[in-house]
Design a protein around this motif. Structure first.
Motif, PDB file in Angstrom:
ATOM      1  N   GLN A  75       8.231   7.881  -4.186  1.00  0.00           N
ATOM      2  CA  GLN A  75       7.088   7.254  -3.530  1.00  0.00           C
ATOM      3  C   GLN A  75       7.597   6.434  -2.349  1.00  0.00           C
ATOM      4  N   LEU A  76       6.701   6.204  -1.376  1.00  0.00           N
ATOM      5  CA  LEU A  76       6.999   5.349  -0.241  1.00  0.00           C
ATOM      6  C   LEU A  76       5.853   4.368  -0.080  1.00  0.00           C
ATOM      7  N   TRP A  77       6.185   3.076  -0.027  1.00  0.00           N
ATOM      8  CA  TRP A  77       5.188   2.010   0.077  1.00  0.00           C
ATOM      9  C   TRP A  77       5.497   1.116   1.273  1.00  0.00           C
ATOM     10  N   GLN A  78       4.440   0.591   1.892  1.00  0.00           N
ATOM     11  CA  GLN A  78       4.590  -0.412   2.944  1.00  0.00           C
ATOM     12  C   GLN A  78       4.000  -1.725   2.440  1.00  0.00           C
ATOM     13  N   VAL A  79       4.604  -2.827   2.860  1.00  0.00           N
ATOM     14  CA  VAL A  79       4.193  -4.142   2.384  1.00  0.00           C
ATOM     15  C   VAL A  79       4.139  -5.106   3.562  1.00  0.00           C
ATOM     16  N   GLU A 137       0.837  -1.198   0.000  1.00  0.00           N
ATOM     17  CA  GLU A 137       0.000   0.000   0.000  1.00  0.00           C
ATOM     18  C   GLU A 137       0.874   1.250   0.000  1.00  0.00           C
ATOM     19  N   ALA A 138       0.431   2.216  -0.782  1.00  0.00           N
ATOM     20  CA  ALA A 138       1.171   3.476  -0.871  1.00  0.00           C
ATOM     21  C   ALA A 138       1.025   4.256   0.425  1.00  0.00           C
ATOM     22  N   ILE A 139       2.133   4.785   0.906  1.00  0.00           N
ATOM     23  CA  ILE A 139       2.128   5.685   2.055  1.00  0.00           C
ATOM     24  C   ILE A 139       2.174   7.126   1.563  1.00  0.00           C
ATOM     25  N   GLN A 140       3.060   7.377   0.584  1.00  0.00           N
ATOM     26  CA  GLN A 140       3.224   8.718   0.023  1.00  0.00           C
ATOM     27  C   GLN A 140       3.604   8.573  -1.443  1.00  0.00           C
ATOM     28  N   GLN A 141       2.959   9.371  -2.285  1.00  0.00           N
ATOM     29  CA  GLN A 141       3.240   9.352  -3.712  1.00  0.00           C
ATOM     30  C   GLN A 141       3.457  10.786  -4.185  1.00  0.00           C
ATOM     31  N   GLN A 190       9.266  -1.900   3.858  1.00  0.00           N
ATOM     32  CA  GLN A 190       9.008  -0.557   3.352  1.00  0.00           C
ATOM     33  C   GLN A 190       9.957  -0.323   2.196  1.00  0.00           C
ATOM     34  N   LEU A 191       9.431   0.260   1.133  1.00  0.00           N
ATOM     35  CA  LEU A 191      10.244   0.522  -0.049  1.00  0.00           C
ATOM     36  C   LEU A 191      10.091   1.968  -0.474  1.00  0.00           C
TER      37      LEU A 191
END
Length: 142
Positions: A104-108, A95-99, A123-124
């Motif tokens: 972008q920052l995503w958590q998985v 899920e996107a945290i910040q775009q 986190q990527l």
């Protein structure tokens, strides 16, 4: 997003990750884990989870910028391995945290489908880059 098989690669297929939902803010998938994913000690290798984090977030982040002629590439991956398993199906949810415009920052999360326990999380951070000039870029024949 229809036609998200464009995000398939030999590496993702070797890991066994199969995407079941891809949008610009969320990606779902699953992996059937077994002996082919094991370390020499008989548990699933942490690299499988790291690859799932990187792959799922990259697919969603790239879907988010595809209309701008961009793809997203990982620049920092932090994956925590929370409990060892030997086999079973895991569900991957990114899920996107910040775009933003350039990043972008995503958590998985990687969760056992059998008992609902969290197996790994990551986190990527990704950079949005032009797709032109990249091999196998979106919209190009591979």
């Amino acid at each position: 997003m229809s036609g998200f098989d464009v995000f398939r690669s030999a590496f993702v297929e070797a890991v066994g990750l199969r995407f079941t939902e891809v949008t610009h803010t969320r990606v779902r998938g699953e992996i059937q884990l077994g002996a082919e994913h094991h370390t020499p000690w008989g548990v699933v290798h942490g690299g499988v989870y790291t690859a799932a984090v990187e792959s799922a977030a990259t697919v969603g982040a790239s879907a988010a910028v595809a209309d701008r002629g961009q793809v997203a590439v990982g620049v920092a991956n932090s994956t925590d391995f929370l409990r060892p398993i030997t086999a079973g199906t895991v569900e991957v949810l990114a899920e996107a945290i910040q775009q933003g415009r350039s990043q972008q920052l995503w958590q998985v999360t990687v969760t056992s489908a059998d008992n609902g326990k969290l197996i790994a999380r990551g986190q990527l951070r990704l950079a949005n880059v032009p797709a032109t000039g990249l091999p196998n870029a979106l919209g190009q024949d591979s």
